[in-house]
Design a protein around this motif. Structure first.
Motif, short mmCIF file in Angstrom:
data_model
loop_
_atom_site.label_atom_id
_atom_site.label_comp_id
_atom_site.label_asym_id
_atom_site.label_seq_id
_atom_site.Cartn_x
_atom_site.Cartn_y
_atom_site.Cartn_z
N GLN A 13 0.83 -1.21 0.00
CA GLN A 13 0.00 0.00 0.00
C GLN A 13 0.86 1.26 0.00
O GLN A 13 0.53 2.23 -0.68
N LEU A 14 1.95 1.23 0.74
CA LEU A 14 2.86 2.39 0.75
C LEU A 14 3.46 2.62 -0.63
O LEU A 14 3.59 3.77 -1.08
N GLN A 15 3.83 1.54 -1.31
CA GLN A 15 4.38 1.67 -2.66
C GLN A 15 3.32 2.21 -3.62
O GLN A 15 3.60 3.08 -4.44
N LEU A 16 2.09 1.72 -3.51
CA LEU A 16 1.01 2.21 -4.36
C LEU A 16 0.69 3.67 -4.08
O LEU A 16 0.40 4.44 -5.00
N ARG A 17 0.75 4.06 -2.81
CA ARG A 17 0.52 5.48 -2.48
C ARG A 17 1.63 6.35 -3.06
O ARG A 17 1.38 7.47 -3.50
N GLY A 18 2.86 5.84 -3.07
CA GLY A 18 3.96 6.56 -3.71
C GLY A 18 3.70 6.74 -5.20
O GLY A 18 3.95 7.82 -5.76
N ASN A 19 3.20 5.69 -5.85
CA ASN A 19 2.83 5.80 -7.26
C ASN A 19 1.71 6.81 -7.45
O ASN A 19 1.70 7.57 -8.43
N ILE A 64 -5.38 16.14 -6.65
CA ILE A 64 -5.95 15.43 -5.50
C ILE A 64 -6.91 14.34 -5.96
O ILE A 64 -6.93 13.25 -5.40
N THR A 65 -7.67 14.63 -7.00
CA THR A 65 -8.61 13.64 -7.52
C THR A 65 -7.86 12.44 -8.10
O THR A 65 -8.24 11.29 -7.85
N VAL A 66 -6.80 12.69 -8.85
CA VAL A 66 -5.99 11.59 -9.40
C VAL A 66 -5.43 10.74 -8.27
O VAL A 66 -5.48 9.51 -8.31
N PHE A 67 -4.89 11.39 -7.24
CA PHE A 67 -4.34 10.65 -6.10
C PHE A 67 -5.41 9.78 -5.44
O PHE A 67 -5.20 8.59 -5.20
N ALA A 68 -6.56 10.36 -5.13
CA ALA A 68 -7.60 9.63 -4.43
C ALA A 68 -8.14 8.46 -5.24
O ALA A 68 -8.29 7.35 -4.72
N VAL A 69 -8.40 8.69 -6.52
CA VAL A 69 -8.95 7.62 -7.36
C VAL A 69 -7.94 6.50 -7.53
O VAL A 69 -8.29 5.32 -7.45
N TYR A 70 -6.68 6.83 -7.72
CA TYR A 70 -5.64 5.79 -7.85
C TYR A 70 -5.56 4.96 -6.57
O TYR A 70 -5.49 3.73 -6.64
N CYS A 71 -5.56 5.62 -5.43
CA CYS A 71 -5.49 4.89 -4.16
C CYS A 71 -6.72 4.01 -3.95
O CYS A 71 -6.61 2.87 -3.49
N ILE A 72 -7.88 4.52 -4.28
CA ILE A 72 -9.11 3.73 -4.12
C ILE A 72 -9.08 2.52 -5.04
O ILE A 72 -9.38 1.40 -4.62
N TYR A 90 1.11 9.46 -5.62
CA TYR A 90 1.70 10.79 -5.52
C TYR A 90 2.37 11.18 -6.84
O TYR A 90 2.27 12.31 -7.30
N LYS A 91 3.07 10.22 -7.43
CA LYS A 91 3.76 10.47 -8.69
C LYS A 91 2.76 10.83 -9.79
O LYS A 91 2.94 11.81 -10.52
N TYR A 92 1.70 10.04 -9.93
CA TYR A 92 0.71 10.31 -10.97
C TYR A 92 -0.02 11.63 -10.72
O TYR A 92 -0.34 12.35 -11.66
N ALA A 93 -0.28 11.94 -9.47
CA ALA A 93 -0.94 13.20 -9.13
C ALA A 93 -0.05 14.38 -9.51
O ALA A 93 -0.52 15.38 -10.06
N PHE A 94 1.25 14.25 -9.23
CA PHE A 94 2.18 15.31 -9.59
C PHE A 94 2.23 15.51 -11.09
O PHE A 94 2.19 16.64 -11.60
N PHE A 95 2.30 14.41 -11.85
CA PHE A 95 2.36 14.53 -13.30
C PHE A 95 1.04 15.06 -13.88
O PHE A 95 1.05 15.76 -14.89
N ALA A 96 -0.08 14.73 -13.26
CA ALA A 96 -1.36 15.29 -13.71
C ALA A 96 -1.35 16.81 -13.54
O ALA A 96 -1.78 17.54 -14.44
N LEU A 97 -0.85 17.28 -12.41
CA LEU A 97 -0.73 18.72 -12.17
C LEU A 97 0.21 19.36 -13.19
O LEU A 97 -0.09 20.41 -13.78
N LEU A 98 1.34 18.73 -13.40
CA LEU A 98 2.33 19.24 -14.34
C LEU A 98 1.76 19.33 -15.75
O LEU A 98 1.90 20.35 -16.44
N LEU A 99 1.07 18.27 -16.21
CA LEU A 99 0.48 18.27 -17.55
C LEU A 99 -0.63 19.32 -17.67
O LEU A 99 -0.73 19.99 -18.70
N PHE A 100 -1.46 19.44 -16.64
CA PHE A 100 -2.53 20.44 -16.67
C PHE A 100 -1.94 21.83 -16.85
O PHE A 100 -2.40 22.61 -17.69
#
Length: 172
Positions: free
Chosen positions: A36-42, A84-92, A44-54
């Motif tokens: 779960q910690l590794q998935l949460r790290g992923n 935040i939405t990308v992070f939450a949906v990925y974690c869920i 965070y990474k996807y959320a950051f890149f979503a922000l960057l791309l936006f």
């Protein structure tokens, strides 16, 4: 006295954070396993890149249009909502989001999300009626309320889909 939409959003966010802090303090088991910690790290990474791309797409749009499309700070706020939405949906979706603790259940999360969606939708409707969302052809900060409602709606749908798929797996 009319409550400014941005102030209303911040009050709602503070209320949600207070509720989460109280619930977290009461919860006995909030530790995540290594997967779960590794998935949460992923996440965070996807959320950051979503922000960057936006923000990159918005900057490119500015180059083509030649003038701002949003008031100062609106693109940053919308990017944060997206992130935040990308992070939450990925974690869920990947079971890196706990909902079955002693104090917090899926039902209580869903109730909280519905309350936030309703309040922000109402605030967004009021801003739309009064014409506060667009001023001089620019999206104003009052667009934050409906954007927040959309983000919470997406998270709610992700939670409900995950819960429904979990029930189907248990039946098989």
């Amino acid at each position: 006295m009319k409550l400014h939409p941005v102030l209303a959003i911040f009050l709602i966010i503070i209320l949600v954070l207070l509720v989460l802090v109280v619930v977290r303090k009461r919860s006995d088991d909030r530790s995540f396993d290594e997967r779960q910690l590794q998935l949460r790290g992923n996440a965070y990474k996807y959320a950051f890149f979503a922000l960057l791309l936006f923000e990159a797409f918005y900057a490119i749009a500015l180059l083509f249009v030649g003038h701002p499309l949003m008031a100062d700070g609106v693109s940053a706020l919308l990017g944060i909502f997206l992130s935040i939405t990308v992070f939450a949906v990925y974690c869920i979706r990947n079971d890196a989001f706990k909902t079955n603790t002693h104090a917090v259940t899926l039902k209580s999360y869903c109730i909280l999300l519905v309350i936030v969606i309703i309040l922000n939708s109402w605030n967004g409707i009021q801003s739309l009626r009064s014409g506060e969302m667009l001023d001089g052809g620019l999206l104003q900060m009052s667009v934050a309320a409906p954007a927040c409602a959309v983000c919470f709606l997406i998270v709610l749908i992700a939670l409900l889909v995950k819960a429904a798929s979990g029930k189907k797996e248990e039946e098989i």
